[in-house]
Motif scaffolding. Sequence first.
Motif, PDB file in Angstrom:
ATOM      1  N   LEU A  61       0.724  -1.228  -0.049  1.00  0.00           N
ATOM      2  CA  LEU A  61       0.001   0.060   0.092  1.00  0.00           C
ATOM      3  C   LEU A  61       0.831   1.180  -0.111  1.00  0.00           C
ATOM      4  CD1 LEU A  61      -2.868  -0.983   2.490  1.00  0.00           C
ATOM      5  CD2 LEU A  61      -2.806  -1.323   0.068  1.00  0.00           C
ATOM      6  N   LYS A  62       1.935   1.249   0.612  1.00  0.00           N
ATOM      7  CA  LYS A  62       2.885   2.404   0.710  1.00  0.00           C
ATOM      8  C   LYS A  62       3.662   2.424  -0.793  1.00  0.00           C
ATOM      9  CE  LYS A  62       3.593   2.162   5.573  1.00  0.00           C
ATOM     10  NZ  LYS A  62       4.791   1.938   6.775  1.00  0.00           N
ATOM     11  N   ASN A  63       3.847   1.355  -1.305  1.00  0.00           N
ATOM     12  CA  ASN A  63       4.620   1.543  -2.560  1.00  0.00           C
ATOM     13  C   ASN A  63       3.951   1.843  -3.678  1.00  0.00           C
ATOM     14  OD1 ASN A  63       6.996   0.622  -1.395  1.00  0.00           O
ATOM     15  ND2 ASN A  63       6.756  -1.459  -1.862  1.00  0.00           N
ATOM     16  N   ILE A  64       2.392   1.784  -3.620  1.00  0.00           N
ATOM     17  CA  ILE A  64       1.777   1.983  -4.733  1.00  0.00           C
ATOM     18  C   ILE A  64       0.565   3.054  -4.333  1.00  0.00           C
ATOM     19  CG2 ILE A  64       0.033   1.022  -6.604  1.00  0.00           C
ATOM     20  CD1 ILE A  64       1.701  -1.452  -6.281  1.00  0.00           C
ATOM     21  N   ASN A  65       0.450   4.249  -5.017  1.00  0.00           N
ATOM     22  CA  ASN A  65      -0.533   5.248  -4.746  1.00  0.00           C
ATOM     23  C   ASN A  65      -1.992   4.656  -5.014  1.00  0.00           C
ATOM     24  OD1 ASN A  65      -1.517   7.790  -3.855  1.00  0.00           O
ATOM     25  ND2 ASN A  65      -1.207   8.631  -5.879  1.00  0.00           N
ATOM     26  N   PHE A  66      -2.606   3.929  -4.239  1.00  0.00           N
ATOM     27  CA  PHE A  66      -4.134   3.400  -4.251  1.00  0.00           C
ATOM     28  C   PHE A  66      -4.916   4.527  -3.859  1.00  0.00           C
ATOM     29  CE2 PHE A  66      -1.980  -0.849  -3.640  1.00  0.00           C
ATOM     30  CZ  PHE A  66      -1.989  -1.481  -5.009  1.00  0.00           C
ATOM     31  N   SER A  67      -6.226   4.523  -4.469  1.00  0.00           N
ATOM     32  CA  SER A  67      -7.140   5.319  -4.054  1.00  0.00           C
ATOM     33  C   SER A  67      -7.779   4.829  -2.668  1.00  0.00           C
ATOM     34  CB  SER A  67      -8.246   5.305  -4.863  1.00  0.00           C
ATOM     35  OG  SER A  67      -8.929   4.179  -4.921  1.00  0.00           O
ATOM     36  N   LYS A  68      -8.429   5.549  -1.932  1.00  0.00           N
ATOM     37  CA  LYS A  68      -9.188   4.975  -0.611  1.00  0.00           C
ATOM     38  C   LYS A  68     -10.129   3.815  -0.828  1.00  0.00           C
ATOM     39  CE  LYS A  68     -11.904   6.482   3.474  1.00  0.00           C
ATOM     40  NZ  LYS A  68     -12.455   7.663   4.207  1.00  0.00           N
ATOM     41  N   ASN A  69     -10.996   3.929  -1.884  1.00  0.00           N
ATOM     42  CA  ASN A  69     -11.627   2.938  -2.280  1.00  0.00           C
ATOM     43  C   ASN A  69     -10.974   1.502  -2.651  1.00  0.00           C
ATOM     44  OD1 ASN A  69     -14.454   1.942  -3.025  1.00  0.00           O
ATOM     45  ND2 ASN A  69     -13.551   1.650  -5.128  1.00  0.00           N
ATOM     46  N   GLU A  70      -9.625   1.624  -3.476  1.00  0.00           N
ATOM     47  CA  GLU A  70      -9.207   0.758  -3.951  1.00  0.00           C
ATOM     48  C   GLU A  70      -8.366  -0.029  -2.733  1.00  0.00           C
ATOM     49  OE1 GLU A  70      -7.561  -2.090  -6.773  1.00  0.00           O
ATOM     50  OE2 GLU A  70      -9.293  -0.812  -6.813  1.00  0.00           O
ATOM     51  N   ILE A  71      -8.048   0.686  -1.530  1.00  0.00           N
ATOM     52  CA  ILE A  71      -7.265   0.367  -0.250  1.00  0.00           C
ATOM     53  C   ILE A  71      -8.560  -0.669   0.161  1.00  0.00           C
ATOM     54  CG2 ILE A  71      -6.429   0.816   1.853  1.00  0.00           C
ATOM     55  CD1 ILE A  71      -5.024   3.188   0.429  1.00  0.00           C
ATOM     56  N   GLU A  72      -9.455  -0.290   0.357  1.00  0.00           N
ATOM     57  CA  GLU A  72     -10.549  -0.917   1.301  1.00  0.00           C
ATOM     58  C   GLU A  72     -11.068  -2.344   0.368  1.00  0.00           C
ATOM     59  OE1 GLU A  72     -13.878   1.708   1.469  1.00  0.00           O
ATOM     60  OE2 GLU A  72     -13.029   3.012   3.158  1.00  0.00           O
ATOM     61  N   THR A  73     -10.993  -2.147  -0.809  1.00  0.00           N
ATOM     62  CA  THR A  73     -11.353  -3.156  -1.659  1.00  0.00           C
ATOM     63  C   THR A  73     -10.153  -4.387  -1.620  1.00  0.00           C
ATOM     64  OG1 THR A  73     -12.636  -2.188  -3.356  1.00  0.00           O
ATOM     65  CG2 THR A  73     -12.002  -4.299  -4.046  1.00  0.00           C
TER      66      THR A  73
ATOM     67  N   GLU B 250       0.691  -3.621 -34.807  1.00  0.00           N
ATOM     68  CA  GLU B 250      -0.908  -3.243 -34.993  1.00  0.00           C
ATOM     69  C   GLU B 250      -1.137  -1.831 -35.169  1.00  0.00           C
ATOM     70  OE1 GLU B 250      -2.139  -6.041 -35.058  1.00  0.00           O
ATOM     71  OE2 GLU B 250      -0.559  -7.415 -34.231  1.00  0.00           O
ATOM     72  N   GLU B 251      -2.327  -1.808 -35.612  1.00  0.00           N
ATOM     73  CA  GLU B 251      -2.836  -0.415 -35.861  1.00  0.00           C
ATOM     74  C   GLU B 251      -3.248   0.239 -34.565  1.00  0.00           C
ATOM     75  OE1 GLU B 251      -6.223  -0.414 -38.795  1.00  0.00           O
ATOM     76  OE2 GLU B 251      -5.151  -1.947 -39.865  1.00  0.00           O
ATOM     77  N   LYS B 252      -2.727   1.461 -34.019  1.00  0.00           N
ATOM     78  CA  LYS B 252      -2.690   1.563 -32.773  1.00  0.00           C
ATOM     79  C   LYS B 252      -4.073   2.142 -32.129  1.00  0.00           C
ATOM     80  CE  LYS B 252       1.800   1.505 -32.756  1.00  0.00           C
ATOM     81  NZ  LYS B 252       2.166   0.374 -31.978  1.00  0.00           N
ATOM     82  N   ASP B 253      -5.019   2.431 -33.292  1.00  0.00           N
ATOM     83  CA  ASP B 253      -6.383   2.989 -32.850  1.00  0.00           C
ATOM     84  C   ASP B 253      -7.393   1.649 -32.572  1.00  0.00           C
ATOM     85  OD1 ASP B 253      -6.214   2.500 -35.520  1.00  0.00           O
ATOM     86  OD2 ASP B 253      -7.793   3.740 -36.107  1.00  0.00           O
ATOM     87  N   LYS B 254      -6.853   0.416 -33.022  1.00  0.00           N
ATOM     88  CA  LYS B 254      -7.714  -0.633 -33.063  1.00  0.00           C
ATOM     89  C   LYS B 254      -7.347  -1.415 -31.671  1.00  0.00           C
ATOM     90  CE  LYS B 254      -9.229  -0.215 -36.900  1.00  0.00           C
ATOM     91  NZ  LYS B 254     -10.701   0.181 -37.213  1.00  0.00           N
ATOM     92  N   ILE B 255      -6.341  -0.949 -30.869  1.00  0.00           N
ATOM     93  CA  ILE B 255      -6.108  -1.586 -29.674  1.00  0.00           C
ATOM     94  C   ILE B 255      -6.005  -0.539 -28.548  1.00  0.00           C
ATOM     95  CG2 ILE B 255      -4.332  -2.899 -28.277  1.00  0.00           C
ATOM     96  CD1 ILE B 255      -3.529  -4.080 -30.923  1.00  0.00           C
ATOM     97  N   GLU B 256      -6.617  -0.626 -27.239  1.00  0.00           N
ATOM     98  CA  GLU B 256      -6.610   0.247 -26.184  1.00  0.00           C
ATOM     99  C   GLU B 256      -5.937  -0.498 -25.146  1.00  0.00           C
ATOM    100  OE1 GLU B 256      -9.476   3.242 -23.651  1.00  0.00           O
ATOM    101  OE2 GLU B 256     -10.334   1.769 -25.282  1.00  0.00           O
ATOM    102  N   ILE B 257      -5.166   0.223 -24.273  1.00  0.00           N
ATOM    103  CA  ILE B 257      -4.210  -0.214 -23.296  1.00  0.00           C
ATOM    104  C   ILE B 257      -4.404   0.645 -21.884  1.00  0.00           C
ATOM    105  CG2 ILE B 257      -2.143  -1.082 -22.182  1.00  0.00           C
ATOM    106  CD1 ILE B 257      -0.952  -1.635 -25.145  1.00  0.00           C
ATOM    107  N   ILE B 258      -5.149   0.078 -21.035  1.00  0.00           N
ATOM    108  CA  ILE B 258      -5.641   0.783 -19.908  1.00  0.00           C
ATOM    109  C   ILE B 258      -4.853   0.397 -18.872  1.00  0.00           C
ATOM    110  CG2 ILE B 258      -7.249   1.416 -18.458  1.00  0.00           C
ATOM    111  CD1 ILE B 258      -9.406   0.814 -20.482  1.00  0.00           C
ATOM    112  N   GLU B 259      -3.926   1.199 -18.226  1.00  0.00           N
ATOM    113  CA  GLU B 259      -3.007   1.050 -17.263  1.00  0.00           C
ATOM    114  C   GLU B 259      -3.388   1.739 -15.941  1.00  0.00           C
ATOM    115  OE1 GLU B 259       1.215   0.766 -18.029  1.00  0.00           O
ATOM    116  OE2 GLU B 259       0.957   1.664 -19.859  1.00  0.00           O
ATOM    117  N   ASN B 260      -3.834   0.961 -15.200  1.00  0.00           N
ATOM    118  CA  ASN B 260      -4.171   1.680 -13.729  1.00  0.00           C
ATOM    119  C   ASN B 260      -4.040   0.702 -12.592  1.00  0.00           C
ATOM    120  OD1 ASN B 260      -6.710   0.494 -13.617  1.00  0.00           O
ATOM    121  ND2 ASN B 260      -7.484   1.858 -15.231  1.00  0.00           N
ATOM    122  N   THR B 261      -4.242   1.187 -11.386  1.00  0.00           N
ATOM    123  CA  THR B 261      -4.472   0.193 -10.364  1.00  0.00           C
ATOM    124  C   THR B 261      -5.628  -0.200  -9.942  1.00  0.00           C
ATOM    125  OG1 THR B 261      -4.345   2.139  -8.869  1.00  0.00           O
ATOM    126  CG2 THR B 261      -2.378   1.187  -9.380  1.00  0.00           C
TER     127      THR B 261
END
Length: 415
Positions: free
Chosen positions: A13-25, A103-114
């Motif tokens: 939890l200290k190493n990654i900046n989680f939201s309050k909701n994410e920490i609870e989950t 690949e065609e860049k607009d044909k693939i979406e990469i979502i990076e989050n925590t």
Amino acid sequence: MTDQLKLDFEKTLKNINFSKNEIETRQNYLNKFLKNGIPNRNLENWKFSDLSQIIKKNIGELSFYNDYSSSNKIDSSIFVSGLEQNKIVFVNGRVEKIDFQHEEKDKIEIIENTELNHNLKNINSLVDLNNAFTNKHLKIIIKNNYELKKPLIIYHSTNQKIKSKNINTRLDFLLEKNSCLKIIDIFNDSSEKNFVNIFYNFDLKKDSILKNYKIDKLKNNNIKYSYNNIDQDDNSVSETFILSAGSSFLKNEINCNLSGKYSSAFVNGIFSLKDKNHHEIRTSINHLIENTKSYQLIKSVSEDDTKAVYQGKIFVNSKAQKTDGYQLSKAILLDEKTEFNAKPELEIYADDVKCSHGSASGSLDDNSIFYLMSRGLNYKEAKELLINGFLLDVVNKITDPEIKNLIKNTIGLKE
């Protein structure tokens, strides 16, 4: 283990900046894992593979890896040569490279989050552990009507920085309507005595195709668990192939929900075990609506005091009329100490269905060996030829010619 687990979780939890909701989950997932613990023989799905005892015997006390702040060097020698490919590279559970250069860049979406997708039903304690500790939720979306030009190879590698650690990785894939993804998992470990826990979630929309190949070939002393959840809409197709060979212990679970009409799932796998390895494949194919199809074929060739396990279940909902389900497992045991356990299951609540399952195991046929030796082969050549033909039947179920040849070369099979 509990004290170490809680301490490592606080560090995460200290190493990654989680939201309050994410920490609870994540805390809720941790609490669920603490309640149920590492699976053991008391659970029906783990009756042949007591993971708690396997970890205790082979690793001892685990700590839970949480230092994702610094990057790891990528060893390019692990990359498959002679095959144009897209790449995702994990090193010690950390995403170090994402490359969709073909690949065609607009044909693939990469979502990076925590932030994790928590809409999945309760699965098991190892998925709870994964959701508590995984450092990044990476979601990949293949857009409508797009087929990847080249396969995506996901490299799972570890190095000698880690030992007696638990590593958790997760990926989510969304295949939109009429899209196609070819994905290959390759494992390459220079570390020893770690527990690697992998969770993939696939969402296949109407008319989409998933070709999913898993290759664990290189010998290592790590313990691995992989869970793939596949949800399928109308007329979608999933094809999964598993080569289970290299790790000290490996359990692959495939849970496939056929929720759309005319959807189909194909699962094929090979155990090729030596040196006291213990591997398991468990499949659950759930036919939830009418006019769905599944096919499963698992074959094992084992020796040197190894243990192979296949648990396969076909579930047919009362709404799932016109279901066509097939399941077969076969094993060749090359010595008396080798073990193969099979647990085929049918659970059917509809009356207009065509379902079958079967399992067989034994040694190589002496008459076949004698016949081949009478045609000029020595004993070793005759044995290898019979094993080659036995396993080739599974590999030939692979529908992609390029990947089929790659896997044949990996195993050393010949037509």
